[in-house]
Motif scaffolding. Sequence first.
Motif, short mmCIF file in Angstrom:
data_model
loop_
_atom_site.label_atom_id
_atom_site.label_comp_id
_atom_site.label_asym_id
_atom_site.label_seq_id
_atom_site.Cartn_x
_atom_site.Cartn_y
_atom_site.Cartn_z
N TYR A 264 0.90 -1.22 -0.09
CA TYR A 264 -0.04 -0.18 0.08
C TYR A 264 1.02 1.30 0.09
CZ TYR A 264 -3.91 -2.88 1.28
OH TYR A 264 -4.74 -4.19 1.35
N SER A 265 0.21 2.42 -0.59
CA SER A 265 1.02 3.70 -0.66
C SER A 265 0.61 4.16 0.97
CB SER A 265 0.35 4.66 -1.68
OG SER A 265 0.49 6.05 -1.51
N PRO A 266 1.63 4.70 1.55
CA PRO A 266 1.21 5.30 2.90
C PRO A 266 0.22 6.41 2.84
CG PRO A 266 3.42 6.06 2.21
CD PRO A 266 2.89 5.04 1.34
N LEU A 304 -2.27 -12.85 -11.18
CA LEU A 304 -2.48 -11.69 -10.33
C LEU A 304 -2.74 -10.40 -11.30
CD1 LEU A 304 0.36 -9.91 -10.57
CD2 LEU A 304 0.97 -11.43 -8.63
N TRP A 305 -3.33 -9.47 -10.70
CA TRP A 305 -3.65 -8.07 -11.06
C TRP A 305 -2.64 -7.07 -10.89
CZ3 TRP A 305 -4.33 -3.28 -8.87
CH2 TRP A 305 -4.98 -2.16 -9.38
N MET A 306 -2.28 -6.20 -11.71
CA MET A 306 -1.34 -4.95 -11.44
C MET A 306 -1.60 -3.94 -12.11
SD MET A 306 1.05 -4.60 -13.99
CE MET A 306 2.79 -4.35 -13.09
N ARG A 307 -1.12 -2.60 -11.76
CA ARG A 307 -1.39 -1.23 -12.34
C ARG A 307 -0.09 -0.70 -12.73
NH1 ARG A 307 -5.80 3.16 -10.41
NH2 ARG A 307 -5.32 4.77 -11.85
N PRO A 308 0.36 -0.81 -13.97
CA PRO A 308 1.92 -0.78 -14.18
C PRO A 308 2.42 0.97 -14.04
CG PRO A 308 0.94 -1.83 -15.90
CD PRO A 308 -0.16 -1.34 -15.09
N LEU A 309 1.45 1.67 -14.14
CA LEU A 309 1.86 3.38 -14.20
C LEU A 309 1.54 3.97 -12.94
CD1 LEU A 309 0.77 4.43 -17.78
CD2 LEU A 309 2.98 3.73 -16.80
N ASP A 314 6.56 9.12 -2.96
CA ASP A 314 7.76 10.24 -2.80
C ASP A 314 8.23 10.39 -4.32
OD1 ASP A 314 8.72 7.73 -2.41
OD2 ASP A 314 9.86 8.18 -0.82
N GLU A 315 7.94 9.90 -5.37
CA GLU A 315 8.62 9.61 -6.56
C GLU A 315 9.31 10.90 -7.19
OE1 GLU A 315 10.08 7.26 -8.75
OE2 GLU A 315 8.20 6.44 -8.37
N LYS A 316 10.37 10.75 -7.71
CA LYS A 316 11.07 12.01 -8.24
C LYS A 316 10.22 12.48 -9.03
CE LYS A 316 14.52 9.51 -9.78
NZ LYS A 316 16.02 9.20 -10.21
N ALA A 317 10.07 13.89 -9.24
CA ALA A 317 9.14 14.46 -10.23
C ALA A 317 9.47 14.47 -11.55
CB ALA A 317 9.29 16.07 -9.75
N SER A 318 10.80 14.30 -11.96
CA SER A 318 11.38 13.99 -13.02
C SER A 318 10.82 12.87 -13.77
CB SER A 318 12.86 14.08 -13.31
OG SER A 318 13.29 12.84 -12.37
N LEU A 319 10.17 11.92 -13.15
CA LEU A 319 9.67 10.61 -13.65
C LEU A 319 8.16 10.58 -13.84
CD1 LEU A 319 11.90 8.01 -11.53
CD2 LEU A 319 12.24 8.94 -13.80
N LEU A 320 7.67 11.68 -13.30
CA LEU A 320 6.05 11.74 -13.69
C LEU A 320 5.66 12.27 -14.80
CD1 LEU A 320 5.27 12.79 -9.93
CD2 LEU A 320 5.51 10.36 -10.54
N LYS A 331 -1.99 12.14 -4.29
CA LYS A 331 -1.98 11.03 -3.69
C LYS A 331 -1.70 9.79 -4.61
CE LYS A 331 -4.37 12.08 0.36
NZ LYS A 331 -5.61 11.74 1.44
N MET A 332 -2.00 9.99 -6.34
CA MET A 332 -1.84 9.34 -7.06
C MET A 332 -1.04 9.61 -8.28
SD MET A 332 -5.74 7.85 -7.37
CE MET A 332 -6.69 6.66 -5.95
N PRO A 333 0.31 9.72 -7.92
CA PRO A 333 1.15 10.19 -9.16
C PRO A 333 1.49 9.15 -10.24
CG PRO A 333 2.49 9.65 -7.17
CD PRO A 333 0.93 9.43 -6.78
N VAL A 334 1.33 9.31 -11.43
CA VAL A 334 1.50 8.71 -12.38
C VAL A 334 2.75 8.74 -13.23
CG1 VAL A 334 0.57 8.09 -14.83
CG2 VAL A 334 -1.05 8.63 -12.93
N LEU A 335 3.46 7.37 -13.63
CA LEU A 335 4.64 7.61 -14.35
C LEU A 335 4.46 8.01 -15.81
CD1 LEU A 335 6.08 4.00 -12.98
CD2 LEU A 335 6.74 6.44 -12.30
N ASP A 336 5.39 8.51 -16.14
CA ASP A 336 5.54 8.97 -17.49
C ASP A 336 6.06 7.76 -18.60
OD1 ASP A 336 6.42 9.88 -20.12
OD2 ASP A 336 6.55 11.83 -19.34
N PRO A 337 5.29 7.18 -19.37
CA PRO A 337 5.49 5.96 -19.87
C PRO A 337 6.61 6.17 -20.98
CG PRO A 337 3.49 6.73 -20.94
CD PRO A 337 3.91 7.56 -19.63
N THR A 338 7.06 7.26 -21.29
CA THR A 338 8.08 7.63 -22.46
C THR A 338 9.50 7.61 -21.76
OG1 THR A 338 7.99 9.90 -22.33
CG2 THR A 338 6.23 9.01 -23.71
#
Length: 556
Positions: A264-266, A304-309, A314-320, A331-338
């Motif tokens: 879980y995310s804190p 199993l189920w998963m959500r890739p992005l 506390d992710e680095k902003a440069s990856l979002l 509370k739900m930051p998303v990864l940039d898939p590129t």
Amino acid sequence: MNRRHFIKLTSAVSVATLSSRISSAGSAGSLAMNTPDQAWALRNGQWIRLIAGNGNTFRSNDIVVTIRPNGNAAGIYVASPEGPLEAIRLSWKYNLKPAATFLGDHFERSYGDLAWKQQPDTAIQPWYILIHDAKQTACFGVKTGANSLCWWNLQKDRLELTLDTHSGGNGVLLGNRTLHAADVVTMQSRANENPFRADQRFCGIMCEKPKLPQQPVYGINDWYFAYGKNDFELIKQTTGSMAELVTNTKNKPFSVIDAGWAEYSPLLPGDGSWNEDFGRPNPKFRDMQLMGDTIKQLGMRPGLWMRPLCARHDEKASLLAHKIPGRTNPKMPVLDPTIPENLERIKQYFTVYKNWGFELVKHDFTTYDIAGRWGFSMKNGLTSPDWHFYDTSKTNAEIILQLYQTIRQAAGDGIYVIGCNTMSHLSAGLFDICRTGDDTSGKDWSRTLKMGVNTLAFRLPHHNRFYAVDGDCVGLTTQIPWEKNRQWLQLLAESGSPLFISAEPQAMGQAQKAAVKQAFAQASRPQPTGEPIDWQTNLQPSKWKLNGRIVDFQWT
């Protein structure tokens, strides 16, 4: 393909004549799309008319669209070296016969609203369109795996194809490369070939190399009775009790652990649909390798189920990815898939799943996490305007394809991949199975009827042509009348498509156990694809051809 082939049609012509005027004879008796009557390009929000030139080209300043044969298709190639490009639009003139009906698709999952329509309007028809009169069906579409998001628009006097080339919410910056935007294909039904069979055959033309499961896929999934409140013991209990109903030990079913197992995310403790790390279980599951081994020992195959992005809290902003409408919750930051680093993280997840011994992975939410929209909201495009990913040189379709290819390569041949909330035409040929409709329910029968029955009827032509079609689960709970669920179970079990049952232990009486045992036996072996007989007039078809016989369902 010659512009002289084009002739404007009158309102009295048949679908066959329509097809013959927009297309012409190709190699080996196939049809090929003729050069369009007009073409436009969208740059900086303005539609620019492109002028026809020599060699099947259209151009305006630096924007050049070239149409040339590519096997049995008309390849659309686009250059725009000096500025952004949002879309290309092609148009063929004709007048539609008044009695004709037409059917389109959805970009990703369907939402209980697929139907044959009669009155042309401004609604877009993603990926392909079928036009049917009393005798024949004309089919127009693009091949799967296109590098643009494509949709058709049918008017009384023209048929249009739009090839969306946005990158994020801005036009793609192609630079000096030429984009192979799409391959356009067409087909006309054969004598006595009904629209369903024509749809199936056309899907085989749009996708020449599907990736399919080696055996029929079936099993259980905990979501529609647990809704994220799952744990090691619940999965062990339900897997053990449902395994007692399995008779085909040469093709064992899957026990798919849905949302609720990962760390879980804190910021969102207890939230199963948004997690911190999909390579680590939360305390409810502790040891996923032990979980997988336990499922195998009980007689099923672990999934199993998963959500890739999902990004870490506390992710680095440069990856979002940028915040956009639909993607603003801190509370739900998303990864940039590129970003390559993010794709490597997703690859590592699958390495972990292999080490745990899991044989199926269902990945979810990628379209929403990329676009900030569900498919039913994509009426004017994939996403909101004025934003971009890290890589601005790829179209959204190319970005999505790269993500899907990463998942496929990471999964290898040892893991079946189910795409959920994925782009249908971009999933084909990469994912073994595709969840082709929005969620059914373990609480509300009307939702299962809307999302399940409609999805199965109108997406079954994709089955074994694009991927194995997953119409979603039987939510077998005490909250849904058994008489309704019994029919939904029968339809899925005899449709030839994957069957997943989400069975609440308290709902499994003797009648339910007997029905599930029979359904497992049927779904475990190859069967002909079910056919909805009344799908041209009924949004939720009740008359079906299953295994060579007609079955009437009483849905309401």
